[in-house]
Design a protein around this motif. Structure first.
Motif, mmCIF file in Angstrom:
data_model
loop_
_atom_site.group_PDB
_atom_site.id
_atom_site.type_symbol
_atom_site.label_atom_id
_atom_site.label_comp_id
_atom_site.label_asym_id
_atom_site.label_seq_id
_atom_site.Cartn_x
_atom_site.Cartn_y
_atom_site.Cartn_z
ATOM 1 N N GLU A 139 36.467 40.674 111.666
ATOM 2 C CA GLU A 139 35.131 40.252 112.098
ATOM 3 C C GLU A 139 34.854 38.840 111.585
ATOM 4 O OE1 GLU A 139 32.245 43.204 111.032
ATOM 5 O OE2 GLU A 139 32.756 44.448 112.762
ATOM 6 N N ARG A 178 29.513 39.217 116.580
ATOM 7 C CA ARG A 178 30.135 40.364 115.912
ATOM 8 C C ARG A 178 31.205 41.031 116.775
ATOM 9 N NH1 ARG A 178 29.254 42.859 111.307
ATOM 10 N NH2 ARG A 178 27.536 42.207 109.963
ATOM 11 N N GLY A 204 33.331 39.399 118.379
ATOM 12 C CA GLY A 204 34.474 38.495 118.390
ATOM 13 C C GLY A 204 34.496 37.511 119.538
ATOM 14 N N TYR A 214 33.508 35.481 107.217
ATOM 15 C CA TYR A 214 33.507 36.790 107.870
ATOM 16 C C TYR A 214 32.104 37.391 107.858
ATOM 17 C CZ TYR A 214 38.573 36.509 107.195
ATOM 18 O OH TYR A 214 39.896 36.111 107.211
ATOM 19 N N TYR A 215 31.852 38.261 108.843
ATOM 20 C CA TYR A 215 30.622 39.043 108.815
ATOM 21 C C TYR A 215 30.715 40.066 107.688
ATOM 22 C CZ TYR A 215 28.992 37.280 113.337
ATOM 23 O OH TYR A 215 28.541 36.479 114.351
#
Length: 308
Positions: A37, A56, A58, A296-297
């Protein structure tokens, strides 16, 4: 889409793809050799930077190409129900928006009876630049593109020909052959291989060709450049590249011509994220480099159940 991310620099990726391509595409993290993510990826080379941002799911939502401290291009992507509906490219020079070179692409999508997409391209100073109509067949394949601008109307058609295990897609502009892409499979030393042969034409006459061979894991193993020789009336090899991998990661590329041979070695550093992504690539002996700063998330925490 086959990814050559470890060989081609990501910088100016969208200038390589082309601003007005014959078929627009929605890009995701996989197209940039990214896993997990990923929220953003800042690519830094010795001559510039490019930032890619993703949602989220991608899907690419924004790019920033930084040429220097005062000049940059920013592109925004807007989606609706999984379809690209708007793209805006803003060009800044000396930190000021240049309306004449900034533009907006709007997409109208119709699926009855067959899929059709209309793309309108307008500059920020309200000048109409171009309109593209993409027409698809019953199987969802692009078969025709009608382009119109101030200079007139052009029609691009795509012809699909299947013979046994070979699929050839030929592209014609106003009836003149421009490109032919043949995709086939063959048995290699380690299983089935996919071979993609792309021939480029100028005014219907053969000019250059590129043959790429991918292994069963989708990794590029050889690529060969050809030039059409009028005297021989055939494509003649100019350079061939051999790609070698170690534990699934590119380790070296051997380049051969009739009279020369050279080797580039690739060194990668990876982050500690799971799954991991490479954050630095060094190519020797030239010692060129690419670094990637990846964010990253945060993992979404499940909502706590409440008891009555």
């Amino acid at each position: 889409m086959k990814k050559h991310y470890t060989i081609l620099l990501l910088f100016s990726f969208f200038h390589i793809v082309g601003m007005w391509s014959q078929e627009f595409q929605i890009f995701t993290v996989e197209d940039f050799d990214l896993k997990g993510e990923v929220k953003s990826c800042l690519v830094t080379t010795d001559y510039g930077k490019e930032l890619f941002e993703f949602d989220r799911e991608g899907v690419l939502t924004k790019t920033v190409t930084q040429y220097n401290d005062t000049d940059q291009d920013i592109t925004y992507y807007k989606y609706n129900d999984g379809e690209l509906v708007e793209k805006r490219m803003e060009s800044y020079k000396n930190n000021v928006l240049d309306e004449s070179t900034s533009m907006a692409n709007f997409y109208e999508i119709d699926t009855v009876p067959n899929r059709k997409v209309i793309e309108k391209i307008i500059s920020y100073d309200k000048q109409f630049l171009e309109q593209e109509q993409y027409h698809y067949d019953d199987d969802g394949k692009l078969i025709r593109v009608v382009s119109s601008n101030g200079e007139g109307v052009d029609e691009t058609t795509l012809d699909y020909s299947q013979v046994k295990n070979e699929l050839t897609v030929s592209t014609f502009t106003n009836g003149i052959l421009q490109k032919a892409v043949r995709t086939s499979t063959k048995n290699g030393p380690n299983g089935a291989q996919e071979v993609i042969l792309t021939k480029e034409y100028i005014d219907g006459e053969p000019n250059t060709a590129l043959e790429e061979v991918f292994n069963s894991d989708g990794k590029l193993v050889t690529s060969e450049d050809f030039l059409y020789e009028l005297a021989e009336k055939e494509f003649v090899s100019q350079k061939k590249r051999f790609y070698y991998y170690s534990e699934g990661v590119l380790s070296k590329v051997v380049k051969k011509t009739v009279n020369t041979e050279s080797t580039d070695k690739y060194i990668f550093q990876f982050d500690s994220h799971e799954p991991s992504n490479w954050v630095k690539q060094i190519v020797t002996p030239g010692n060129t480099y690419i670094t990637r700063t990846i964010k990253y998330y945060e993992e979404e925490k499940p909502e706590e159940e409440t008891s009555n």
